[in-house]
Write a protein that holds these residues in place. Structure first.
Motif, PDB file in Angstrom:
ATOM      1  N   ARG A   2       0.834  -1.200   0.000  1.00  0.00           N
ATOM      2  CA  ARG A   2       0.000   0.000   0.000  1.00  0.00           C
ATOM      3  C   ARG A   2       0.871   1.253   0.000  1.00  0.00           C
ATOM      4  NH1 ARG A   2      -5.327   0.868   3.837  1.00  0.00           N
ATOM      5  NH2 ARG A   2      -6.035   2.830   2.905  1.00  0.00           N
ATOM      6  N   GLN A  21      -1.341   1.271  -9.437  1.00  0.00           N
ATOM      7  CA  GLN A  21      -2.312   0.209  -9.142  1.00  0.00           C
ATOM      8  C   GLN A  21      -2.315  -0.844 -10.236  1.00  0.00           C
ATOM      9  OE1 GLN A  21      -5.498   2.555  -6.274  1.00  0.00           O
ATOM     10  NE2 GLN A  21      -5.984   2.322  -8.436  1.00  0.00           N
ATOM     11  N   VAL A  26      -1.536  -0.938  -4.069  1.00  0.00           N
ATOM     12  CA  VAL A  26      -2.754  -0.289  -3.589  1.00  0.00           C
ATOM     13  C   VAL A  26      -2.376   1.148  -3.248  1.00  0.00           C
ATOM     14  CG1 VAL A  26      -4.513  -0.242  -1.777  1.00  0.00           C
ATOM     15  CG2 VAL A  26      -3.710  -2.432  -2.705  1.00  0.00           C
ATOM     16  N   ARG A 152      -5.359  -9.103  -9.460  1.00  0.00           N
ATOM     17  CA  ARG A 152      -4.431  -8.209  -8.763  1.00  0.00           C
ATOM     18  C   ARG A 152      -4.586  -8.317  -7.261  1.00  0.00           C
ATOM     19  NH1 ARG A 152      -4.646  -3.393  -6.360  1.00  0.00           N
ATOM     20  NH2 ARG A 152      -6.775  -2.950  -7.016  1.00  0.00           N
ATOM     21  N   ARG A 153      -5.825  -8.328  -6.786  1.00  0.00           N
ATOM     22  CA  ARG A 153      -6.050  -8.367  -5.339  1.00  0.00           C
ATOM     23  C   ARG A 153      -5.644  -9.717  -4.759  1.00  0.00           C
ATOM     24  NH1 ARG A 153     -10.661  -4.864  -4.351  1.00  0.00           N
ATOM     25  NH2 ARG A 153      -8.989  -3.336  -4.343  1.00  0.00           N
ATOM     26  N   GLU A 154      -5.887 -10.793  -5.488  1.00  0.00           N
ATOM     27  CA  GLU A 154      -5.461 -12.112  -5.018  1.00  0.00           C
ATOM     28  C   GLU A 154      -3.938 -12.193  -4.952  1.00  0.00           C
ATOM     29  OE1 GLU A 154      -9.387 -14.197  -7.050  1.00  0.00           O
ATOM     30  OE2 GLU A 154      -7.409 -14.389  -7.990  1.00  0.00           O
ATOM     31  N   ASP A 156      -1.948  -9.620  -4.406  1.00  0.00           N
ATOM     32  CA  ASP A 156      -1.558  -8.828  -3.235  1.00  0.00           C
ATOM     33  C   ASP A 156      -1.735  -9.635  -1.949  1.00  0.00           C
ATOM     34  OD1 ASP A 156      -1.075  -6.729  -4.933  1.00  0.00           O
ATOM     35  OD2 ASP A 156      -2.941  -5.670  -4.485  1.00  0.00           O
ATOM     36  N   GLU A 175      -7.027  -6.235   5.393  1.00  0.00           N
ATOM     37  CA  GLU A 175      -7.889  -5.200   4.821  1.00  0.00           C
ATOM     38  C   GLU A 175      -7.100  -3.925   4.566  1.00  0.00           C
ATOM     39  OE1 GLU A 175     -11.750  -2.612   6.233  1.00  0.00           O
ATOM     40  OE2 GLU A 175     -11.812  -4.795   6.524  1.00  0.00           O
ATOM     41  N   LEU A 178      -4.911  -4.437   1.407  1.00  0.00           N
ATOM     42  CA  LEU A 178      -5.543  -4.725   0.120  1.00  0.00           C
ATOM     43  C   LEU A 178      -6.410  -3.611  -0.417  1.00  0.00           C
ATOM     44  CD1 LEU A 178      -6.676  -8.461   0.379  1.00  0.00           C
ATOM     45  CD2 LEU A 178      -4.497  -7.520  -0.370  1.00  0.00           C
ATOM     46  N   TYR A 179      -6.898  -2.737   0.446  1.00  0.00           N
ATOM     47  CA  TYR A 179      -7.907  -1.775   0.013  1.00  0.00           C
ATOM     48  C   TYR A 179      -7.494  -0.352   0.353  1.00  0.00           C
ATOM     49  CZ  TYR A 179     -10.637  -6.063  -0.163  1.00  0.00           C
ATOM     50  OH  TYR A 179     -11.072  -7.339  -0.427  1.00  0.00           O
ATOM     51  N   ASP A 183     -11.714   2.394  -2.054  1.00  0.00           N
ATOM     52  CA  ASP A 183     -12.250   1.092  -2.468  1.00  0.00           C
ATOM     53  C   ASP A 183     -13.493   0.746  -1.655  1.00  0.00           C
ATOM     54  OD1 ASP A 183     -10.335   0.511  -4.395  1.00  0.00           O
ATOM     55  OD2 ASP A 183      -8.970  -0.379  -2.946  1.00  0.00           O
ATOM     56  N   ALA A 193     -12.013 -12.771  -0.560  1.00  0.00           N
ATOM     57  CA  ALA A 193     -10.721 -12.800  -1.242  1.00  0.00           C
ATOM     58  C   ALA A 193      -9.912 -14.029  -0.834  1.00  0.00           C
ATOM     59  CB  ALA A 193      -9.941 -11.523  -0.925  1.00  0.00           C
TER      60      ALA A 193
END
Length: 225
Positions: A2, A21, A26, A152-154, A156, A175, A178-179, A183, A193
């Motif tokens: 992040r 991103q 993130v 992408r999130r998986e 991360d 959290e 990832l966000y 978001d 996730a």
């Protein structure tokens, strides 16, 4: 990972954040130093991308003050000030890197990855947990040379869990990593996730390695080679 992008030009800030991103980070954006302070009070960042000429102060003074009185993540100054004296002043004020605008997002992303590999911040560009391998530059994962197709999130999430393999990672830590503030995060976003990542690991032939620790978080166990 992040990042906080501190840039007063909202169009430029959006372009930088969007580009980073797309390369697996993130990003939150602060348009001035007050917003940067608020963001850092509410989230933990792996690195900061900092402009200098900001409407409520100079980034150099802010960085030097934060370094003196607060625990700070690594910072890359990104500015139009390109004179040798400016670069020296920025680095001496506590910047870990200094780039002069304009800079390509690919180079900026590479500099951030290099920065996060330094001792005490991050370790290696390739993370391995048993047979599971994750390339932090390409954001790709494989198990025994078999590619694991991740969003992408998986990716991360997997990187975070691999860096802390064998230990429980709390839901709030996941959290936060990832966000971004912008978001939309549903109450079960982290659980969803993790469920998607677990399913993809199982499809790649690995079962039982991503475990839920009820009421606490999640843990990635070793994956036999």
């Amino acid at each position: 990972m992040r990042l906080l992008v501190v840039e007063d030009n909202d169009r430029m800030a959006a372009l930088i954040a969007d580009g980073l991103q797309r390369r697996g980070f993130v990003c939150d954006v602060a348009l001035n130093l007050a917003q940067a302070d608020d963001a850092m009070a509410g989230a933990q960042y792996d690195a900061i991308v900092l402009d200098l000429g900001l409407p409520d102060g100079d980034g150099i003074d802010w960085l030097a003050g934060r370094r003196k009185y607060h625990q700070m993540p690594p910072a890359i100054i990104q500015t139009a000030r390109g004179a040798l004296e400016d670069r020296i002043t920025g680095l001496d004020a506590g910047a870990d890197d200094y780039v002069v605008k304009p800079v390509e997002v690919d180079e900026l992303a590479a500099r951030i990855r290099a920065l996060l590999r330094r001792p005490g911040v991050r370790t290696q560009p390739i993370i391995k947990v048993g047979a599971l391998r994750f390339d932090t530059a390409s954001r790709s994962a494989s198990i025994a040379d078999r590619k694991v197709d991740l969003s992408r999130r998986e990716a991360d999430l997997l990187e975070l869990l691999m860096r802390r393999a064998g230990t429980v990672v709390r839901r709030d830590v996941i959290e936060n990593a990832l966000y971004s503030f912008n978001d939309p995060v549903t109450p079960n976003a982290v659980e969803a996730a993790v469920s998607r990542l677990r399913r993809k690991l199982e499809e790649a032939g690995v079962t039982g390695t991503l475990q839920t620790v009820r009421g606490v978080g999640y843990m990635l166990k070793d994956i036999p080679a």
